[in-house]
Design a protein around this motif. Structure first.
Motif, PDB file in Angstrom:
ATOM      1  N   GLU A  42       0.828  -1.210   0.000  1.00 47.28           N
ATOM      2  CA  GLU A  42       0.000   0.000   0.000  1.00 47.28           C
ATOM      3  C   GLU A  42       0.861   1.259   0.000  1.00 47.28           C
ATOM      4  O   GLU A  42       0.535   2.250  -0.677  1.00 47.28           O
ATOM      5  CB  GLU A  42      -0.944   0.003   1.198  1.00 47.28           C
ATOM      6  CG  GLU A  42      -1.929   1.153   1.136  1.00 47.28           C
ATOM      7  CD  GLU A  42      -3.073   1.039   2.126  1.00 47.28           C
ATOM      8  OE1 GLU A  42      -4.043   1.809   1.988  1.00 47.28           O
ATOM      9  OE2 GLU A  42      -2.990   0.188   3.046  1.00 47.28           O
ATOM     10  N   GLN A  43       1.961   1.233   0.734  1.00 46.52           N
ATOM     11  CA  GLN A  43       2.892   2.360   0.711  1.00 46.52           C
ATOM     12  C   GLN A  43       3.429   2.574  -0.703  1.00 46.52           C
ATOM     13  O   GLN A  43       3.531   3.719  -1.189  1.00 46.52           O
ATOM     14  CB  GLN A  43       4.043   2.106   1.687  1.00 46.52           C
ATOM     15  CG  GLN A  43       5.098   3.208   1.695  1.00 46.52           C
ATOM     16  CD  GLN A  43       6.381   2.781   2.395  1.00 46.52           C
ATOM     17  OE1 GLN A  43       6.570   1.602   2.704  1.00 46.52           O
ATOM     18  NE2 GLN A  43       7.272   3.725   2.629  1.00 46.52           N
ATOM     19  N   LYS A  46       0.700   4.141  -2.927  1.00 40.46           N
ATOM     20  CA  LYS A  46       0.503   5.565  -2.628  1.00 40.46           C
ATOM     21  C   LYS A  46       1.595   6.426  -3.247  1.00 40.46           C
ATOM     22  O   LYS A  46       1.342   7.544  -3.708  1.00 40.46           O
ATOM     23  CB  LYS A  46       0.492   5.778  -1.110  1.00 40.46           C
ATOM     24  CG  LYS A  46      -0.751   5.306  -0.404  1.00 40.46           C
ATOM     25  CD  LYS A  46      -0.629   5.554   1.098  1.00 40.46           C
ATOM     26  CE  LYS A  46      -1.882   5.094   1.835  1.00 40.46           C
ATOM     27  NZ  LYS A  46      -1.741   5.263   3.315  1.00 40.46           N
ATOM     28  N   THR A  47       2.819   5.878  -3.253  1.00 40.90           N
ATOM     29  CA  THR A  47       3.971   6.672  -3.687  1.00 40.90           C
ATOM     30  C   THR A  47       4.177   6.635  -5.198  1.00 40.90           C
ATOM     31  O   THR A  47       4.531   7.652  -5.815  1.00 40.90           O
ATOM     32  CB  THR A  47       5.246   6.157  -2.984  1.00 40.90           C
ATOM     33  OG1 THR A  47       5.049   6.150  -1.579  1.00 40.90           O
ATOM     34  CG2 THR A  47       6.448   7.028  -3.319  1.00 40.90           C
ATOM     35  N   SER A  51      -3.365   6.733  -8.408  1.00 43.09           N
ATOM     36  CA  SER A  51      -4.457   6.249  -7.569  1.00 43.09           C
ATOM     37  C   SER A  51      -4.356   4.740  -7.447  1.00 43.09           C
ATOM     38  O   SER A  51      -3.686   4.085  -8.252  1.00 43.09           O
ATOM     39  CB  SER A  51      -5.823   6.644  -8.138  1.00 43.09           C
ATOM     40  OG  SER A  51      -6.062   5.991  -9.366  1.00 43.09           O
ATOM     41  N   TYR A  52      -5.030   4.199  -6.444  1.00 38.63           N
ATOM     42  CA  TYR A  52      -5.021   2.746  -6.266  1.00 38.63           C
ATOM     43  C   TYR A  52      -6.291   2.302  -5.565  1.00 38.63           C
ATOM     44  O   TYR A  52      -6.939   3.075  -4.849  1.00 38.63           O
ATOM     45  CB  TYR A  52      -3.797   2.296  -5.459  1.00 38.63           C
ATOM     46  CG  TYR A  52      -3.844   2.651  -3.993  1.00 38.63           C
ATOM     47  CD1 TYR A  52      -4.307   1.746  -3.045  1.00 38.63           C
ATOM     48  CD2 TYR A  52      -3.442   3.914  -3.545  1.00 38.63           C
ATOM     49  CE1 TYR A  52      -4.347   2.071  -1.692  1.00 38.63           C
ATOM     50  CE2 TYR A  52      -3.485   4.253  -2.208  1.00 38.63           C
ATOM     51  CZ  TYR A  52      -3.938   3.331  -1.283  1.00 38.63           C
ATOM     52  OH  TYR A  52      -3.996   3.651   0.060  1.00 38.63           O
ATOM     53  N   SER A  95      -2.692   3.765 -12.537  1.00 39.48           N
ATOM     54  CA  SER A  95      -3.334   3.256 -11.333  1.00 39.48           C
ATOM     55  C   SER A  95      -3.010   1.783 -11.139  1.00 39.48           C
ATOM     56  O   SER A  95      -2.661   1.071 -12.092  1.00 39.48           O
ATOM     57  CB  SER A  95      -4.860   3.434 -11.424  1.00 39.48           C
ATOM     58  OG  SER A  95      -5.204   4.800 -11.540  1.00 39.48           O
TER      59      SER A  95
END
Length: 446
Positions: A42-43, A46-47, A51-52, A95
């Motif tokens: 998830e990190q 985000k980086t 978008s995700y 994404s």
């Protein structure tokens, strides 16, 4: 208590996949539970992406589950509904969609083939117990799937978590010079490393240590993780034998036998059942398995005896807690004595487990070798490494004694196959004949 996000080396592997794949493959990150897979992915999302969407199959909504099971063949509708449900806008090639704990929804993993072919977005899967038979028996494993394995935090990552950006680099430099550190520095480095052995590399345990500086509190976190593992194994094998295999790892190592005695742990079971239990333990990535090499040489898989093996816990911090499981909690006094190396017990098996963890985390498969000695006792090489066209035998001692009869006998027996030999122990670096005697904190950087 807020969970910290730790710097992990696997991040660079994710980055290389993104750059090299360019959407042509999905990425599966596999490893035992609670090692930080979901947090890392998830990190990364985000980086590295605009978008995700993260779909956690351990806690997925019925609506999304229905979408995957019944509508994934119509991708236009699938993506439209997914964005509507999650409230996240997806952009083509900018994404990523994350399937977290994908083993819980095999149809999502099977759909990777069509999702990747569609090419609109990137896909990352995380999973534990990913190859256990019940999680793959009814699906077609996608060939459009790259894999990386993730392990508990290694020593360098542990030092980073403690805010130390210096020690690992210095140890890496010193490993090339083959110079001793001196008594004072060595004692300090050994104490730091024993702290790592006790806390371990499970992010929740490291987070608890940083928050409380209380090893008893850390022990409580590790007990919860071990109980979680035991519950997972109980679900896989309702007889409870697989759970017993996990629980017996410290006692089997403490026997100092040349193999894990499955029959003493599981009782009267067939050879086929014992092999099934071993395969499931290996696939869980909770344990590291070392196989006996019958004819040690480069390409040790060719002579591996898969009926003779030793078993180690993937995280030595968990191993320490399991070894002292006879009480409701392991008191701080026990940890302090372990930390100062003053506990009156044979700690050899803890150091051996630590070496197995270091080698496995560094990408090595584990092999060992036993052969008859001149007396009734056998010689044993704890671990065998192959480098280029030569072998490196490695022996582990929990003390400062630098005797290495097994190494010497092995090097004489296989002189044409050996490059150098290594004794891992608790004293400062020195060279004894052709054997490098290295403190255990140096091993990750050799």
């Amino acid at each position: 208590m807020n969970e910290l996000i730790f710097k992990r080396k696997a991040y660079d592997k994710l980055l290389r996949w993104k750059q090299n794949s360019e959407g042509k493959t999905a990425l599966l990150v596999e490893g035992a539970r609670r090692i930080g897979k979901s947090t890392l992915v998830e990190q990364f999302a985000k980086t590295e992406y605009k978008s995700y969407i993260l779909i956690d199959f351990a806690n997925v909504s019925p609506e999304i589950n229905d979408l995957i099971e019944n509508h994934i063949s119509n991708l236009d509708y699938f993506f439209m509904r997914l964005q509507f449900i999650t409230g996240v806008s997806l952009e083509k090639r900018k994404s990523v969609i994350i399937f977290d704990e994908v083993q819980r929804q095999p149809l999502a993993r099977q759909a990777i083939k069509y999702l990747v072919k569609d090419g609109r977005y990137d896909y990352i899967e995380t999973g534990s117990l990913i190859s256990i038979r019940q999680n793959v028996q009814d699906i077609v494993i996608p060939s459009e799937e790259d894999r990386i394995q993730m392990f508990p935090m290694d020593y360098e990552e542990f030092r980073w978590a403690l805010g130390d950006q210096v020690t690992a680099n210095l140890l890496r430099q010193m490993s090339e010079t083959h110079e001793p550190f001196g008594d004072s520095t060595h004692r300090h480095l050994m104490r730091d490393f024993r702290l790592y052995m006790l806390v371990g590399g499970m992010p929740q345990a490291v987070n608890e240590y940083l928050a409380t500086n209380n090893l008893q509190k850390v022990d409580e976190v590790k007990r919860r993780i071990l109980q979680l593992y035991a519950d997972d194994l109980q679900k896989i094998d309702r007889t409870g034998k697989l759970r017993s295999v996990l629980w017996a790892i410290p006692s089997e190592l403490h026997k100092n036998a040349n193999r894990y005695q499955m029959t003493t742990v599981t009782g009267n079971t067939t050879t086929e059942k014992r092999q099934e239990l071993l395969d499931e333990m290996r696939e869980s990535m909770i344990a590291n398995i070392a196989y006996h090499s019958n004819d040690p040489n480069v390409g040790m898989h060719l002579s591996a005896d898969f009926r003779r093996y030793k078993m180690y816990l993937a995280d030595t911090g968990l191993f320490v807690t399991l070894a002292f499981w006879d009480k409701d909690f392991t008191e701080n006094i026990v940890y302090q004595k372990l930390l100062s190396d003053k506990l009156d017990t044979n700690l050899g098996y803890i150091y051996e487990n630590m070496v197995a963890q270091i080698l496995r985390t560094s990408g090595n498969e584990l092999f060992y070798y036993t052969f008859p000695g001149s007396t009734r006792n056998n010689y044993e090489i704890d671990f065998l490494l192959s480098r280029k066209n030569k072998l490196i035998p490695l022996e582990v001692k929990s003390s400062g004694y630098k005797t290495h009869k097994s190494l010497d006998a092995f090097c004489e027996k296989y002189s044409s196959r050996v490059n150098e030999s290594i004794l891992v122990y608790t004293k400062d670096y020195q060279k004894d004949g052709t054997t490098h005697c290295i403190p255990i904190y140096m091993l990750p950087f050799i």
